[in-house]
Design a protein around this motif. Structure first.
Motif, PDB file in Angstrom:
ATOM      1  N   THR A  30       0.852  -1.104   0.029  1.00 45.45           N
ATOM      2  CA  THR A  30      -0.002   0.090   0.086  1.00 45.45           C
ATOM      3  C   THR A  30       0.631   1.180  -0.093  1.00 45.45           C
ATOM      4  O   THR A  30       0.359   2.208  -0.505  1.00 45.45           O
ATOM      5  CB  THR A  30      -0.870   0.030   1.062  1.00 45.45           C
ATOM      6  N   ALA A  31       2.068   1.267   0.553  1.00 48.02           N
ATOM      7  CA  ALA A  31       3.201   2.323   0.559  1.00 48.02           C
ATOM      8  C   ALA A  31       2.363   3.467   1.384  1.00 48.02           C
ATOM      9  O   ALA A  31       2.485   4.616   1.041  1.00 48.02           O
ATOM     10  CB  ALA A  31       3.538   2.638  -0.725  1.00 48.02           C
ATOM     11  N   SER A  32       1.692   3.160   2.313  1.00 47.41           N
ATOM     12  CA  SER A  32       1.043   4.248   3.016  1.00 47.41           C
ATOM     13  C   SER A  32       0.875   3.927   4.440  1.00 47.41           C
ATOM     14  O   SER A  32       0.786   2.657   5.069  1.00 47.41           O
ATOM     15  CB  SER A  32      -0.647   4.276   2.427  1.00 47.41           C
ATOM     16  N   ASP A  34      -1.350   5.747   6.225  1.00 52.46           N
ATOM     17  CA  ASP A  34      -2.586   6.259   6.796  1.00 52.46           C
ATOM     18  C   ASP A  34      -3.260   5.504   7.673  1.00 52.46           C
ATOM     19  O   ASP A  34      -3.144   4.057   7.435  1.00 52.46           O
ATOM     20  CB  ASP A  34      -3.605   6.307   5.497  1.00 52.46           C
ATOM     21  N   PRO A  35      -3.778   6.033   8.842  1.00 52.25           N
ATOM     22  CA  PRO A  35      -4.371   5.160   9.937  1.00 52.25           C
ATOM     23  C   PRO A  35      -5.470   3.962   9.296  1.00 52.25           C
ATOM     24  O   PRO A  35      -5.510   3.117   9.907  1.00 52.25           O
ATOM     25  CB  PRO A  35      -4.921   6.123  10.880  1.00 52.25           C
ATOM     26  N   GLN A  36      -6.159   4.520   8.252  1.00 51.49           N
ATOM     27  CA  GLN A  36      -7.138   3.354   7.807  1.00 51.49           C
ATOM     28  C   GLN A  36      -6.615   2.337   7.123  1.00 51.49           C
ATOM     29  O   GLN A  36      -7.091   1.090   7.293  1.00 51.49           O
ATOM     30  CB  GLN A  36      -8.028   4.321   6.676  1.00 51.49           C
ATOM     31  N   GLU A  37      -5.365   2.422   6.255  1.00 50.37           N
ATOM     32  CA  GLU A  37      -4.690   1.645   5.715  1.00 50.37           C
ATOM     33  C   GLU A  37      -3.917   0.586   6.824  1.00 50.37           C
ATOM     34  O   GLU A  37      -3.871  -0.520   6.759  1.00 50.37           O
ATOM     35  CB  GLU A  37      -3.579   2.200   4.922  1.00 50.37           C
ATOM     36  N   LEU A  38      -3.580   1.309   8.140  1.00 52.86           N
ATOM     37  CA  LEU A  38      -2.624   0.615   9.078  1.00 52.86           C
ATOM     38  C   LEU A  38      -3.835  -0.338   9.722  1.00 52.86           C
ATOM     39  O   LEU A  38      -3.714  -1.620   9.759  1.00 52.86           O
ATOM     40  CB  LEU A  38      -2.019   1.437  10.170  1.00 52.86           C
ATOM     41  N   VAL A  39      -5.292   0.194   9.938  1.00 55.44           N
ATOM     42  CA  VAL A  39      -6.147  -0.773  10.597  1.00 55.44           C
ATOM     43  C   VAL A  39      -6.554  -1.826   9.605  1.00 55.44           C
ATOM     44  O   VAL A  39      -6.537  -2.905  10.015  1.00 55.44           O
ATOM     45  CB  VAL A  39      -7.409   0.185  10.879  1.00 55.44           C
ATOM     46  N   ALA A  40      -6.783  -1.623   8.375  1.00 54.35           N
ATOM     47  CA  ALA A  40      -7.125  -2.646   7.132  1.00 54.35           C
ATOM     48  C   ALA A  40      -5.864  -3.448   7.083  1.00 54.35           C
ATOM     49  O   ALA A  40      -6.405  -4.875   7.127  1.00 54.35           O
ATOM     50  CB  ALA A  40      -7.321  -1.815   5.958  1.00 54.35           C
ATOM     51  N   GLY A  41      -4.845  -3.293   7.129  1.00 47.50           N
ATOM     52  CA  GLY A  41      -3.672  -4.046   7.073  1.00 47.50           C
ATOM     53  C   GLY A  41      -3.442  -5.050   8.162  1.00 47.50           C
ATOM     54  O   GLY A  41      -3.137  -6.157   8.196  1.00 47.50           O
ATOM     55  N   ALA A  42      -3.925  -4.590   9.627  1.00 48.72           N
ATOM     56  CA  ALA A  42      -3.779  -5.280  10.767  1.00 48.72           C
ATOM     57  C   ALA A  42      -4.895  -6.408  10.862  1.00 48.72           C
ATOM     58  O   ALA A  42      -4.724  -7.561  11.153  1.00 48.72           O
ATOM     59  CB  ALA A  42      -3.985  -4.425  11.749  1.00 48.72           C
ATOM     60  N   VAL A  43      -6.165  -5.939  10.139  1.00 43.92           N
ATOM     61  CA  VAL A  43      -7.209  -6.875  10.134  1.00 43.92           C
ATOM     62  C   VAL A  43      -6.956  -7.962   8.923  1.00 43.92           C
ATOM     63  O   VAL A  43      -7.155  -9.103   9.337  1.00 43.92           O
ATOM     64  CB  VAL A  43      -8.583  -6.140   9.567  1.00 43.92           C
ATOM     65  N   VAL A  44      -6.277  -7.676   7.934  1.00 48.45           N
ATOM     66  CA  VAL A  44      -5.823  -8.675   6.797  1.00 48.45           C
ATOM     67  C   VAL A  44      -4.746  -9.444   7.366  1.00 48.45           C
ATOM     68  O   VAL A  44      -4.883 -10.730   7.453  1.00 48.45           O
ATOM     69  CB  VAL A  44      -5.550  -7.845   5.623  1.00 48.45           C
ATOM     70  N   ALA A  45      -3.753  -9.020   8.137  1.00 45.98           N
ATOM     71  CA  ALA A  45      -2.698  -9.717   8.494  1.00 45.98           C
ATOM     72  C   ALA A  45      -3.401 -10.638   9.465  1.00 45.98           C
ATOM     73  O   ALA A  45      -2.887 -11.924   9.859  1.00 45.98           O
ATOM     74  CB  ALA A  45      -1.629  -8.889   9.256  1.00 45.98           C
ATOM     75  N   LEU A  46      -4.229 -10.309  10.424  1.00 46.60           N
ATOM     76  CA  LEU A  46      -5.023 -11.209  11.474  1.00 46.60           C
ATOM     77  C   LEU A  46      -5.813 -12.408  10.769  1.00 46.60           C
ATOM     78  O   LEU A  46      -5.758 -13.292  11.311  1.00 46.60           O
ATOM     79  CB  LEU A  46      -5.779 -10.227  12.387  1.00 46.60           C
ATOM     80  N   VAL A  47      -6.521 -11.900   9.916  1.00 44.67           N
ATOM     81  CA  VAL A  47      -7.124 -13.133   9.298  1.00 44.67           C
ATOM     82  C   VAL A  47      -6.122 -13.953   8.276  1.00 44.67           C
ATOM     83  O   VAL A  47      -6.526 -15.190   8.490  1.00 44.67           O
ATOM     84  CB  VAL A  47      -8.168 -12.462   7.982  1.00 44.67           C
ATOM     85  N   VAL A  48      -4.973 -13.571   7.793  1.00 50.82           N
ATOM     86  CA  VAL A  48      -4.147 -14.346   7.090  1.00 50.82           C
ATOM     87  C   VAL A  48      -3.579 -15.221   8.464  1.00 50.82           C
ATOM     88  O   VAL A  48      -3.147 -16.566   8.161  1.00 50.82           O
ATOM     89  CB  VAL A  48      -2.984 -13.505   6.799  1.00 50.82           C
ATOM     90  N   THR A  49      -3.125 -14.806   9.462  1.00 51.56           N
ATOM     91  CA  THR A  49      -2.510 -15.405  10.400  1.00 51.56           C
ATOM     92  C   THR A  49      -3.608 -16.415  10.940  1.00 51.56           C
ATOM     93  O   THR A  49      -3.182 -17.727  11.195  1.00 51.56           O
ATOM     94  CB  THR A  49      -2.175 -14.605  11.417  1.00 51.56           C
ATOM     95  N   THR A  50      -4.934 -16.302  11.029  1.00 52.79           N
ATOM     96  CA  THR A  50      -5.843 -17.377  11.430  1.00 52.79           C
ATOM     97  C   THR A  50      -5.801 -18.344  10.604  1.00 52.79           C
ATOM     98  O   THR A  50      -6.062 -19.646  10.885  1.00 52.79           O
ATOM     99  CB  THR A  50      -6.953 -16.422  11.694  1.00 52.79           C
ATOM    100  N   LEU A  51      -5.963 -18.073   9.270  1.00 53.10           N
ATOM    101  CA  LEU A  51      -6.375 -19.240   8.154  1.00 53.10           C
ATOM    102  C   LEU A  51      -5.242 -19.666   7.909  1.00 53.10           C
ATOM    103  O   LEU A  51      -5.428 -21.072   7.471  1.00 53.10           O
ATOM    104  CB  LEU A  51      -6.644 -18.391   6.864  1.00 53.10           C
ATOM    105  N   THR A  52      -4.007 -19.529   8.455  1.00 56.84           N
ATOM    106  CA  THR A  52      -2.756 -20.418   7.943  1.00 56.84           C
ATOM    107  C   THR A  52      -2.786 -21.683   9.056  1.00 56.84           C
ATOM    108  O   THR A  52      -2.221 -22.368   8.885  1.00 56.84           O
ATOM    109  CB  THR A  52      -1.438 -19.489   8.369  1.00 56.84           C
ATOM    110  N   GLY A  53      -3.248 -21.350  10.301  1.00 52.35           N
ATOM    111  CA  GLY A  53      -3.566 -22.621  11.010  1.00 52.35           C
ATOM    112  C   GLY A  53      -2.435 -23.005  11.446  1.00 52.35           C
ATOM    113  O   GLY A  53      -1.422 -22.277  11.623  1.00 52.35           O
TER     114      GLY A  53
END
Length: 174
Positions: A30-32, A34-53
């Motif tokens: 994202t090269a950003s 921005d607080p919204q990008e940081l929150v979105a990135g944290a959510v995506v990273a959490l989903v990826v971490t959860t799905l990797t099992g």
């Protein structure tokens, strides 16, 4: 490789490494900041971490040392140089019919012990034009090579195809 991965159990540190890696990748893409990008990135990273099992155990292959980031940068530089050289060589072979093409499947040995190390080595070989990792068994990779010089043995094929990648990968992978 699948059997060895499924027998390992991921630790909380492995999950943390997956989360941090996913989040850093998000930031790079994202090269950003921005607080919204940081929150979105944290959510995506959490989903990826959860799905990797339990597959997060592959992160056991990382060497967590102060010099590991430098090793990663050195590997990326060496990989980039190898990629450019291989592209030029393969383009020359395609454009100049007098240059020899002598395809063969050769066996390459690796000293990398971790599944992550072997995975990155196989992918590095595959991403380099003129070579393709076909299979692996233990510490051996089968590689399809567009130009295999006559009389290649295990040692010389390993030196020409994998040694450069492997030396750099060993600085940050087991």
């Amino acid at each position: 490789m699948q059997a060895s991965l499924s027998s390992q159990t991921a630790s909380p540190v492995d999950y943390l490494l997956v989360f941090v890696t996913s989040f850093l990748l998000w930031l790079l893409l994202t090269a950003s900041l921005d607080p919204q990008e940081l929150v979105a990135g944290a959510v995506v990273a959490l989903v990826v971490t959860t799905l990797t099992g339990n597959r997060a155990a592959i992160m056991n292959g990382l060497r967590l040392t102060p010099t590991a980031p430098l090793g990663l940068v050195k590997y990326l530089g060496a990989f980039s140089v190898a990629l450019v050289r291989a592209n030029i060589d393969l383009a020359a072979r395609v454009l100049n019919p007098s240059l020899p093409i002598r395809p063969a499947v050769v066996e390459v040995s690796t000293r990398l012990e971790s599944p992550l190390g072997r995975l990155l080595l196989a992918n590095s070989i595959t991403l380099t034009p003129g070579t393709l990792s076909v299979d692996y068994n233990g510490d051996r990779l089968l590689v399809h090579w567009v130009y295999c010089p006559p009389g290649q043995d295990l040692g010389s094929a390993t030196r020409e195809i994998a040694a450069g990648f492997e030396n750099n990968l060993k600085e940050f992978l087991k």
